[in-house]
Design a protein around this motif. Structure first.
Motif, PDB file in Angstrom:
ATOM      1  N   VAL A 171      -7.845  -0.116  -8.359  1.00  0.00           N
ATOM      2  CA  VAL A 171      -7.609  -0.347  -9.781  1.00  0.00           C
ATOM      3  C   VAL A 171      -8.757  -1.157 -10.375  1.00  0.00           C
ATOM      4  O   VAL A 171      -9.304  -0.818 -11.438  1.00  0.00           O
ATOM      5  N   ALA A 204      -4.158   0.967 -18.338  1.00  0.00           N
ATOM      6  CA  ALA A 204      -3.877  -0.109 -19.286  1.00  0.00           C
ATOM      7  C   ALA A 204      -5.108  -0.417 -20.142  1.00  0.00           C
ATOM      8  O   ALA A 204      -6.246  -0.196 -19.722  1.00  0.00           O
ATOM      9  N   GLU A 224      -2.436  -4.671 -10.688  1.00  0.00           N
ATOM     10  CA  GLU A 224      -3.759  -4.880 -11.276  1.00  0.00           C
ATOM     11  C   GLU A 224      -4.779  -5.402 -10.272  1.00  0.00           C
ATOM     12  O   GLU A 224      -5.993  -5.297 -10.492  1.00  0.00           O
ATOM     13  N   THR A 256      -0.447  -7.889  -7.150  1.00  0.00           N
ATOM     14  CA  THR A 256       0.041  -7.163  -8.317  1.00  0.00           C
ATOM     15  C   THR A 256      -0.674  -5.812  -8.380  1.00  0.00           C
ATOM     16  O   THR A 256      -1.750  -5.649  -7.779  1.00  0.00           O
ATOM     17  N   GLU A 306       2.509   2.855 -10.050  1.00  0.00           N
ATOM     18  CA  GLU A 306       2.136   1.552 -10.596  1.00  0.00           C
ATOM     19  C   GLU A 306       0.618   1.419 -10.687  1.00  0.00           C
ATOM     20  O   GLU A 306       0.079   0.859 -11.649  1.00  0.00           O
ATOM     21  N   ARG A 307      -0.070   1.924  -9.688  1.00  0.00           N
ATOM     22  CA  ARG A 307      -1.532   1.844  -9.683  1.00  0.00           C
ATOM     23  C   ARG A 307      -2.118   2.646 -10.836  1.00  0.00           C
ATOM     24  O   ARG A 307      -3.013   2.172 -11.549  1.00  0.00           O
ATOM     25  N   ARG A 324     -11.332  -0.061 -13.332  1.00  0.00           N
ATOM     26  CA  ARG A 324     -11.356  -0.752 -14.620  1.00  0.00           C
ATOM     27  C   ARG A 324     -12.718  -1.383 -14.903  1.00  0.00           C
ATOM     28  O   ARG A 324     -13.018  -1.744 -16.037  1.00  0.00           O
ATOM     29  N   ALA A 371      -1.671   0.857 -14.073  1.00  0.00           N
ATOM     30  CA  ALA A 371      -2.592  -0.274 -14.211  1.00  0.00           C
ATOM     31  C   ALA A 371      -3.988   0.207 -14.572  1.00  0.00           C
ATOM     32  O   ALA A 371      -4.702  -0.439 -15.349  1.00  0.00           O
TER      33      ALA A 371
END
Length: 509
Positions: free
Chosen positions: A282, A169, A277, A275, A162-163, A286, A166
């Motif tokens: 993460v 994304a 995100e 979450t 999941e990380r 980002r 994210a």
């Protein structure tokens, strides 16, 4: 007489253990009516076992065991499995069950021999079945270790997937290197707290009474947990606090079972939420940064919602007040990877504004550490100078902007001298903000629009411009009078959830 005193000692010890167990269950949100009925069963079982005659018709220990002891035991097992059990407990539970069966089998065997006059004889069927069951459970305990570890590895692997998703994304940025000091607020998820714990410090939420009320009062709200990234052209990448980590939010029981079960028992399973995100790694990625490039963490205090992210920063030097390391509530697993990288400031740079002691960390006036004990023994605030103005990272001395109105809004405090110290620190912060209109506060848990709207907008690109500074100060003045009182429309109020269960929210009126 001695026998009576022994019984009294046993019942006192049993009641103390039972009370602690009931407190743990209440902390885990077990309904009060259920706990009351269960508590009466426990008391009846203990008293009836020692003095069966006081229970009238249940005048024998056998009847007490059947009608009170067995239900109390089943209730204990059921409540444990429902609210405390975690998969890593399985091998230990099977081992305990095996030991109990083997002990019971041994007792049955001895009873059989005694009945036979000590001449031996064939084991009873009960002893045979219990012994066999104990052996089977023992084997299952050993065999369960590997699947349990595999299950937890799978949980962590899903989190990693999941990380990574994210991070990939759309919308990620590249790091800007132009010589400017940049600050980025990083929302690392939320923590679930009682409204009184957050806003009720002037309404009896103080000291031991406040902590007890957190067990009973379940009017809960979610509040953010912020860390702050500092990108400094001369001093590198730094963090003020580290927020919570993924395991605390998604594998809570596993995280708090690394060192001792007591840590897990005394924390709430759902105290954090995050979450993918919001994961610190993460968000750093980002923004164009790598967690491995963080050189320094300024830890305002050691509480775990500020220190959890240290698990991701084994290379960083952690700057914190020695009093917090020596006397604060340190959870060892959060610090395991950085415990050899700690740096304790001497606070030997003299007075700074209203603060009698300070530490000019880099020796150039760019970052000042200010001791603000009270919320924890060695809590400290951090002052960072930028081109347009200065940022004061308040940690948990003050939770939100309205908490600057210390005569109207206050979080739960420890009580006694610690409350006095915390309020002294708050007054020094007030003085600093009043004396320097170019300084704005940044909070770790602000759940008002000051943080969600204005701070987020002002630091969207990391650089606080003069217009952003003006807007933040203007909002402060719209919320607070010059003598630190709340203006109309900014007093917090709890609003219960419409369904009667779940989380409430905070309105400002």
């Amino acid at each position: 007489m001695l026998k009576t005193l022994s019984k009294i000692g046993l019942i006192v010890a049993a009641l103390a253990v039972g009370t602690a167990w009931l407190v743990i269950l209440r902390l885990k949100d077990v309904p009060a009516p259920l706990l009351t009925a269960y508590g009466l069963l426990l008391v009846g079982s203990v008293v009836g076992s020692l003095w069966p005659g006081v229970l009238g018709r249940l005048s024998t220990r056998r009847r007490v065991l059947v009608f009170l002891g067995v239900p109390a035991g089943l209730g204990t097992l059921g409540l444990y499995l429902a609210v405390v059990y975690y998969v890593t407990d399985l091998p230990a539970l099977l081992a305990l069950a095996a030991a109990a069966c083997l002990a019971w089998a041994a007792a049955a065997l001895l009873r059989g021999r005694r009945a036979a006059g000590g001449r031996g004889g064939r084991p009873s069927r009960r002893a045979f079945l219990l012994g066999g069951g104990g052996l089977v459970l023992g084997v299952l305990s050993v065999l369960s270790v590997s699947p349990v570890e595999r299950q937890r590895r799978e949980v962590l692997a899903r989190g990693e997937q999941e990380r990574q998703a994210a991070v990939r994304a759309p919308g990620a940025r590249r790091r800007i290197v132009d010589g400017a000091v940049r600050v980025f607020p990083i929302h690392t998820g939320d923590t679930i707290v009682t409204y009184g714990q957050f806003y009720g410090g002037l309404n009896g939420w103080e000291g031991l009474n406040g902590y007890l009320r957190t067990l009973v009062d379940k009017a809960q709200i979610a509040v953010p947990v912020y860390a702050y990234l500092i990108d400094h052209p001369r001093h590198g990448l730094m963090l003020v606090d580290t927020g919570v980590n993924w395991e605390q939010a998604h594998d809570h029981d596993g995280y708090y079972n690394h060192n001792q079960m007591v840590s897990r028992l005394l924390t709430q399973r759902d105290e954090y939420r995050m979450t993918p995100e919001q994961d610190l790694r993460v968000q750093l990625a980002r923004l164009g940064y790598d967690a491995n490039d963080i050189t320094t963490v300024f830890l305002t205090h050691v509480h775990d919602d500020h220190a959890g992210g240290l698990r991701y920063l084994p290379q960083a030097t952690v700057v914190m007040d020695r009093r917090d390391w020596d006397h604060g509530a340190v959870y060892p697993y959060s610090f395991d990877l950085v415990k050899d990288n700690l740096l304790f400031p001497a606070f030997a740079s003299g007075a700074f504004d209203a603060f009698p002691d300070s530490q000019d960390h880099f020796g150039d006036g760019s970052l000042i550490l200010l001791p603000t004990p009270g919320h924890s023994p060695g809590h400290m605030c951090v002052l960072l100078r930028m081109d347009a103005g200065s940022m004061l990272f308040t940690g948990d001395t003050l939770y939100t902007l309205p908490h600057l109105a210390t005569g109207q809004v206050r979080q739960m405090t420890i009580g006694g001298a610690d409350t006095i110290h915390q309020m002294e620190a708050a007054r020094r912060i007030q003085h600093l903000l009043a004396s320097d209109p170019g300084t704005v506060p940044l909070f770790a848990h602000d759940n008002t629009r000051y943080q969600s709207d204005l701070v987020a907008a002002a630091f969207d690109q990391g650089v606080l411009g003069k217009e952003g500074l003006r807007e933040l100060r203007a909002h402060m003045e719209a919320v607070l009078t010059p003598d630190w009182r709340l203006r109309p429309g900014h007093t917090p109020r709890y609003v219960a959830p419409a369904s009667g269960t779940g989380l409430g929210r905070v309105e400002f009126r």
